[in-house]
Design a protein around this motif. Sequence first.
Motif, short mmCIF file in Angstrom:
data_model
loop_
_atom_site.label_atom_id
_atom_site.label_comp_id
_atom_site.label_asym_id
_atom_site.label_seq_id
_atom_site.Cartn_x
_atom_site.Cartn_y
_atom_site.Cartn_z
N VAL A 154 55.54 -18.25 -14.85
CA VAL A 154 55.33 -16.98 -15.53
C VAL A 154 56.68 -16.31 -15.70
CG1 VAL A 154 54.15 -14.75 -15.51
CG2 VAL A 154 53.03 -16.76 -14.49
N ASN A 155 57.25 -16.41 -16.89
CA ASN A 155 58.53 -15.76 -17.20
C ASN A 155 59.62 -16.02 -16.15
OD1 ASN A 155 57.50 -14.62 -19.57
ND2 ASN A 155 56.62 -12.92 -18.42
N GLY A 156 59.78 -17.27 -15.78
CA GLY A 156 60.85 -17.64 -14.85
C GLY A 156 60.45 -17.69 -13.39
N VAL A 169 56.76 -20.36 -5.38
CA VAL A 169 57.41 -21.58 -4.90
C VAL A 169 58.84 -21.74 -5.42
CG1 VAL A 169 55.29 -22.84 -4.44
CG2 VAL A 169 56.32 -22.97 -6.71
N ALA A 170 59.15 -21.13 -6.56
CA ALA A 170 60.51 -21.25 -7.10
C ALA A 170 60.74 -20.18 -8.16
CB ALA A 170 60.73 -22.63 -7.71
N ILE A 171 62.02 -19.93 -8.43
CA ILE A 171 62.41 -18.99 -9.47
C ILE A 171 63.59 -19.59 -10.22
CG2 ILE A 171 63.37 -16.68 -9.91
CD1 ILE A 171 61.66 -15.73 -7.53
N ALA A 172 63.50 -19.56 -11.54
CA ALA A 172 64.56 -20.09 -12.40
C ALA A 172 65.42 -18.94 -12.89
CB ALA A 172 63.97 -20.86 -13.57
N VAL A 173 66.74 -19.08 -12.72
CA VAL A 173 67.67 -18.01 -13.11
C VAL A 173 68.76 -18.59 -14.01
CG1 VAL A 173 69.28 -16.25 -12.27
CG2 VAL A 173 67.28 -16.86 -10.89
N GLU A 174 68.98 -17.91 -15.11
CA GLU A 174 70.06 -18.27 -16.03
C GLU A 174 71.27 -17.40 -15.71
OE1 GLU A 174 70.72 -18.61 -20.84
OE2 GLU A 174 69.22 -17.23 -20.06
N PHE A 188 70.03 -22.00 -12.30
CA PHE A 188 69.70 -22.27 -10.91
C PHE A 188 68.19 -22.21 -10.74
CE2 PHE A 188 73.97 -20.24 -9.84
CZ PHE A 188 74.59 -21.47 -9.67
N ILE A 189 67.64 -23.21 -10.07
CA ILE A 189 66.24 -23.17 -9.66
C ILE A 189 66.28 -22.88 -8.16
CG2 ILE A 189 64.07 -24.42 -9.46
CD1 ILE A 189 64.92 -24.01 -12.37
N ILE A 190 65.88 -21.67 -7.80
CA ILE A 190 65.89 -21.27 -6.39
C ILE A 190 64.51 -21.57 -5.81
CG2 ILE A 190 66.31 -19.40 -4.77
CD1 ILE A 190 68.73 -19.96 -6.56
N THR A 191 64.44 -22.54 -4.92
CA THR A 191 63.16 -22.88 -4.32
C THR A 191 62.94 -22.07 -3.04
OG1 THR A 191 64.20 -24.75 -3.20
CG2 THR A 191 63.09 -25.22 -5.28
#
Length: 193
Positions: A154-156, A169-174, A188-191
């Motif tokens: 959902v939106n990153g 479980v994870a967050i994607a950051v540009e 970065f995929i922060i798990t």
Amino acid sequence: MNMIRSSGDTRGQVVLVAATVVAIALLTMVFAYTQLGSISFDTADEASSRIDTGGTIVNPGSPVIALDTVHNQLTASVQAAVFDDRKKHNWNERQRVIERVRTDITEDFHQIELYHIQEGRSLTLNFAASHAHEWAHMQCPGGPNRMFGQCQPVNGIIIQSRAEEATIVAIAVEVQVISPTETTNAIFIITIE
């Protein structure tokens, strides 16, 4: 006729010369920024085993910025935002969980950006929705002995139903860094551990 100028006239000329010098310097900087190439580092295009590490550190020896520092700052922010609320939330409350985590992390994004501005570089952080979707499709935790639902990006932010509880479980950051000498992009995929 009085040939002696007042100090106000001289001061005005000095201010005018200083303003001209500043304008020329700014134009030079704008020209330099337009000439910069963009170096794209996208961890989603690399082997999936590297994504599992919580984000790949790209170009850590960069003279502009150490991306591992940004990664560490983001990891601390994400972990704090996710674990700040000790209460368990049902799966049907997932939107509220996502909004709270997103709000907390967005506030931290601004603090991290401000820190790097003070260090003389422009850093922009945004949620990376398309990379979150790709990670959720390829890396969603599961297996025969786990009672986990499908990951939902959902939106990153990637959330999963675990024992009917909403679990981030994870967050994607540009990440985009702009300095007078280079532009660097990273994902970065922060798990969540």
